[in-house]
Design a protein around this motif. Sequence first.
Motif, PDB file in Angstrom:
ATOM      1  N   TYR A   1       9.584  -9.102  10.741  1.00 56.02           N
ATOM      2  CA  TYR A   1       8.270  -9.184  11.394  1.00 56.02           C
ATOM      3  C   TYR A   1       7.695 -10.402  11.634  1.00 56.02           C
ATOM      4  CZ  TYR A   1       8.571  -4.136  12.588  1.00 56.02           C
ATOM      5  OH  TYR A   1       8.850  -2.731  12.584  1.00 56.02           O
ATOM      6  N   GLU A   2       7.601 -11.209  10.428  1.00 50.30           N
ATOM      7  CA  GLU A   2       6.942 -12.598  10.530  1.00 50.30           C
ATOM      8  C   GLU A   2       7.934 -13.546  11.352  1.00 50.30           C
ATOM      9  OE1 GLU A   2       6.658 -13.417   6.545  1.00 50.30           O
ATOM     10  OE2 GLU A   2       4.604 -12.485   6.472  1.00 50.30           O
ATOM     11  N   SER A   3       9.066 -13.404  11.276  1.00 48.93           N
ATOM     12  CA  SER A   3      10.065 -14.209  12.179  1.00 48.93           C
ATOM     13  C   SER A   3       9.947 -13.948  13.473  1.00 48.93           C
ATOM     14  CB  SER A   3      11.755 -13.853  11.862  1.00 48.93           C
ATOM     15  OG  SER A   3      12.318 -12.684  12.254  1.00 48.93           O
ATOM     16  N   TRP A   4       9.468 -12.808  14.069  1.00 51.42           N
ATOM     17  CA  TRP A   4       9.053 -12.201  15.308  1.00 51.42           C
ATOM     18  C   TRP A   4       7.922 -12.780  15.697  1.00 51.42           C
ATOM     19  CZ3 TRP A   4      11.055  -6.377  15.661  1.00 51.42           C
ATOM     20  CH2 TRP A   4      12.246  -6.348  15.599  1.00 51.42           C
ATOM     21  N   GLY A   5       7.058 -13.236  14.693  1.00 57.52           N
ATOM     22  CA  GLY A   5       5.636 -13.923  15.300  1.00 57.52           C
ATOM     23  C   GLY A   5       4.595 -13.038  14.472  1.00 57.52           C
ATOM     24  N   TYR A   6       4.739 -12.238  13.597  1.00 57.62           N
ATOM     25  CA  TYR A   6       3.725 -11.377  13.313  1.00 57.62           C
ATOM     26  C   TYR A   6       3.225 -12.110  12.129  1.00 57.62           C
ATOM     27  CZ  TYR A   6       4.866  -6.938  15.723  1.00 57.62           C
ATOM     28  OH  TYR A   6       4.864  -6.132  16.798  1.00 57.62           O
ATOM     29  N   GLU A   7       1.650 -11.913  12.051  1.00 60.43           N
ATOM     30  CA  GLU A   7       0.904 -12.474  10.650  1.00 60.43           C
ATOM     31  C   GLU A   7       0.291 -11.442   9.953  1.00 60.43           C
ATOM     32  OE1 GLU A   7      -2.755 -15.253   9.906  1.00 60.43           O
ATOM     33  OE2 GLU A   7      -1.867 -14.979  12.090  1.00 60.43           O
ATOM     34  N   ALA A   8       0.727 -11.586   8.475  1.00 58.77           N
ATOM     35  CA  ALA A   8       0.269 -10.671   7.613  1.00 58.77           C
ATOM     36  C   ALA A   8      -1.413 -10.642   7.537  1.00 58.77           C
ATOM     37  CB  ALA A   8       0.687 -10.752   6.398  1.00 58.77           C
ATOM     38  N   MET A   9      -2.146  -9.823   7.860  1.00 59.92           N
ATOM     39  CA  MET A   9      -3.701  -9.983   7.858  1.00 59.92           C
ATOM     40  C   MET A   9      -4.200  -9.205   6.394  1.00 59.92           C
ATOM     41  SD  MET A   9      -3.789 -11.316  10.480  1.00 59.92           S
ATOM     42  CE  MET A   9      -5.802 -11.472  10.547  1.00 59.92           C
ATOM     43  N   GLY A  10      -3.538  -8.697   5.559  1.00 61.02           N
ATOM     44  CA  GLY A  10      -4.067  -7.938   4.542  1.00 61.02           C
ATOM     45  C   GLY A  10      -3.270  -6.583   4.209  1.00 61.02           C
ATOM     46  N   GLU A  11      -3.817  -5.870   3.285  1.00 64.39           N
ATOM     47  CA  GLU A  11      -3.039  -4.484   2.945  1.00 64.39           C
ATOM     48  C   GLU A  11      -4.080  -3.430   3.040  1.00 64.39           C
ATOM     49  OE1 GLU A  11      -2.293  -5.179  -1.301  1.00 64.39           O
ATOM     50  OE2 GLU A  11      -0.411  -6.448  -0.549  1.00 64.39           O
ATOM     51  N   ALA A  12      -3.528  -2.274   3.190  1.00 62.98           N
ATOM     52  CA  ALA A  12      -4.289  -1.091   3.277  1.00 62.98           C
ATOM     53  C   ALA A  12      -3.608   0.153   2.824  1.00 62.98           C
ATOM     54  CB  ALA A  12      -4.652  -0.981   4.796  1.00 62.98           C
ATOM     55  N   VAL A  13      -4.356   1.053   2.428  1.00 61.03           N
ATOM     56  CA  VAL A  13      -3.676   2.343   2.137  1.00 61.03           C
ATOM     57  C   VAL A  13      -4.567   3.371   2.971  1.00 61.03           C
ATOM     58  CG1 VAL A  13      -3.608   4.563   0.368  1.00 61.03           C
ATOM     59  CG2 VAL A  13      -3.151   1.884  -0.168  1.00 61.03           C
ATOM     60  N   PRO A  14      -3.977   3.575   4.303  1.00 64.87           N
ATOM     61  CA  PRO A  14      -4.949   4.184   5.294  1.00 64.87           C
ATOM     62  C   PRO A  14      -5.576   5.436   4.965  1.00 64.87           C
ATOM     63  CG  PRO A  14      -2.278   3.952   6.170  1.00 64.87           C
ATOM     64  CD  PRO A  14      -2.776   3.258   4.838  1.00 64.87           C
ATOM     65  N   PHE A  15      -4.581   6.524   4.460  1.00 66.88           N
ATOM     66  CA  PHE A  15      -5.024   7.800   4.072  1.00 66.88           C
ATOM     67  C   PHE A  15      -4.430   8.124   2.883  1.00 66.88           C
ATOM     68  CE2 PHE A  15      -1.204   7.580   6.765  1.00 66.88           C
ATOM     69  CZ  PHE A  15      -0.330   8.609   6.088  1.00 66.88           C
ATOM     70  N   ASP A  16      -4.966   9.307   2.320  1.00 69.14           N
ATOM     71  CA  ASP A  16      -4.632   9.769   1.073  1.00 69.14           C
ATOM     72  C   ASP A  16      -3.139  10.262   1.127  1.00 69.14           C
ATOM     73  OD1 ASP A  16      -6.973   9.496  -0.255  1.00 69.14           O
ATOM     74  OD2 ASP A  16      -7.464  11.842   0.208  1.00 69.14           O
ATOM     75  N   GLY A  17      -2.322   9.915   0.183  1.00 74.48           N
ATOM     76  CA  GLY A  17      -0.886   9.919   0.233  1.00 74.48           C
ATOM     77  C   GLY A  17      -0.095   9.000   0.693  1.00 74.48           C
ATOM     78  N   ALA A  18      -0.487   7.747   1.480  1.00 69.87           N
ATOM     79  CA  ALA A  18       0.098   6.901   1.966  1.00 69.87           C
ATOM     80  C   ALA A  18       0.424   5.720   0.990  1.00 69.87           C
ATOM     81  CB  ALA A  18      -0.647   6.266   3.212  1.00 69.87           C
ATOM     82  N   PRO A  19       1.279   5.170   1.064  1.00 65.90           N
ATOM     83  CA  PRO A  19       1.874   3.925   0.288  1.00 65.90           C
ATOM     84  C   PRO A  19       0.714   2.822   0.507  1.00 65.90           C
ATOM     85  CG  PRO A  19       3.413   4.086   2.018  1.00 65.90           C
ATOM     86  CD  PRO A  19       2.571   5.206   2.132  1.00 65.90           C
ATOM     87  N   ARG A  20       0.917   1.975  -0.294  1.00 66.77           N
ATOM     88  CA  ARG A  20       0.142   0.557   0.064  1.00 66.77           C
ATOM     89  C   ARG A  20       0.917  -0.318   1.472  1.00 66.77           C
ATOM     90  NH1 ARG A  20      -3.887  -1.944  -1.380  1.00 66.77           N
ATOM     91  NH2 ARG A  20      -4.319  -0.826  -3.217  1.00 66.77           N
ATOM     92  N   LEU A  21       0.248  -0.484   2.418  1.00 68.32           N
ATOM     93  CA  LEU A  21       1.139  -1.103   3.600  1.00 68.32           C
ATOM     94  C   LEU A  21       0.435  -2.518   3.865  1.00 68.32           C
ATOM     95  CD1 LEU A  21       0.690   2.214   6.077  1.00 68.32           C
ATOM     96  CD2 LEU A  21       2.624   1.485   4.498  1.00 68.32           C
ATOM     97  N   CYS A  22       1.418  -3.282   4.442  1.00 70.79           N
ATOM     98  CA  CYS A  22       1.031  -4.546   4.736  1.00 70.79           C
ATOM     99  C   CYS A  22       0.645  -4.426   6.313  1.00 70.79           C
ATOM    100  CB  CYS A  22       2.365  -5.477   4.787  1.00 70.79           C
ATOM    101  SG  CYS A  22       2.000  -7.404   5.303  1.00 70.79           S
ATOM    102  N   VAL A  23      -0.556  -4.904   6.491  1.00 75.42           N
ATOM    103  CA  VAL A  23      -1.019  -4.877   8.038  1.00 75.42           C
ATOM    104  C   VAL A  23      -0.734  -6.188   8.859  1.00 75.42           C
ATOM    105  CG1 VAL A  23      -3.084  -4.498   9.256  1.00 75.42           C
ATOM    106  CG2 VAL A  23      -3.182  -3.537   7.241  1.00 75.42           C
ATOM    107  N   MET A  24      -0.111  -6.198   9.891  1.00 77.14           N
ATOM    108  CA  MET A  24       0.335  -7.354  10.341  1.00 77.14           C
ATOM    109  C   MET A  24      -0.044  -7.314  12.018  1.00 77.14           C
ATOM    110  SD  MET A  24       4.331  -7.540   9.236  1.00 77.14           S
ATOM    111  CE  MET A  24       4.257  -9.220   8.963  1.00 77.14           C
ATOM    112  N   VAL A  25      -0.145  -8.341  12.411  1.00 79.96           N
ATOM    113  CA  VAL A  25      -0.646  -8.601  13.950  1.00 79.96           C
ATOM    114  C   VAL A  25       0.113  -9.665  14.697  1.00 79.96           C
ATOM    115  CG1 VAL A  25      -2.703  -9.421  15.212  1.00 79.96           C
ATOM    116  CG2 VAL A  25      -3.226  -7.909  13.270  1.00 79.96           C
ATOM    117  N   LEU A  26       0.544  -9.320  15.839  1.00 81.22           N
ATOM    118  CA  LEU A  26       1.327 -10.267  16.800  1.00 81.22           C
ATOM    119  C   LEU A  26       0.447 -10.557  18.166  1.00 81.22           C
ATOM    120  CD1 LEU A  26       4.008 -11.827  17.684  1.00 81.22           C
ATOM    121  CD2 LEU A  26       4.358  -9.379  18.771  1.00 81.22           C
TER     122      LEU A  26
END
Length: 185
Positions: free
Chosen positions: A153-178
């Motif tokens: 995704y970074e090679s497609w132009g996305y930038e990592a903005m931080g991390e999040a666990v958006p709801f109970d039971g979700a894994p830690r996710l990298c939040v990306m923006v393009l």
Amino acid sequence: MTTHTELELRHYGHADAGAIRELLLDIHDEVYAGSDDPLAGRDAFAKFVDHWSANEAFACVIAYDQEQSVGYAYGAPLSPSTTWWAKVTPSLTDDFIAETGARTFALSELMVRTPWRGTGAARRIHDDLLASRREQRATLLVHEDHFKVCALYESWGYEAMGEAVPFDGAPRLCVMVLRLKNSAD
């Protein structure tokens, strides 16, 4: 790996959700077969499909190779009341997280069946879905342990903005923006 490179990219919206639901679930089941992720089960994933496709601005692209489904991408714009940014660390500025319903397109899913992986199909589906979007940017979440996917995704132009666990039971996710080139601003 398939050698077919001619893909037919078909667009669907909210009104088509019922007609494409089972196909989306079937492809997901195939892609995630054998996964130990508790959110990868059909019933759990169906809730996500139903949530996103209930949005009147839902957009989906399904790729076909000689009438055989290859994969898909779908999402919808974030609403002004979204909680998408609420659990991102480090915290983002109020200006960054302000949503209007037309500012950010959330790419909820992008998946390609095994025979078409490594063929460029994922990029074609992704780009086709976003090509007509009028939002300023797109965002997506990637499991933080999927380093190759984050790098793609970074090679497609996305930038990592931080991390999040958006709801109970979700894994830690990298939040990306393009930033979208075709945005109205």
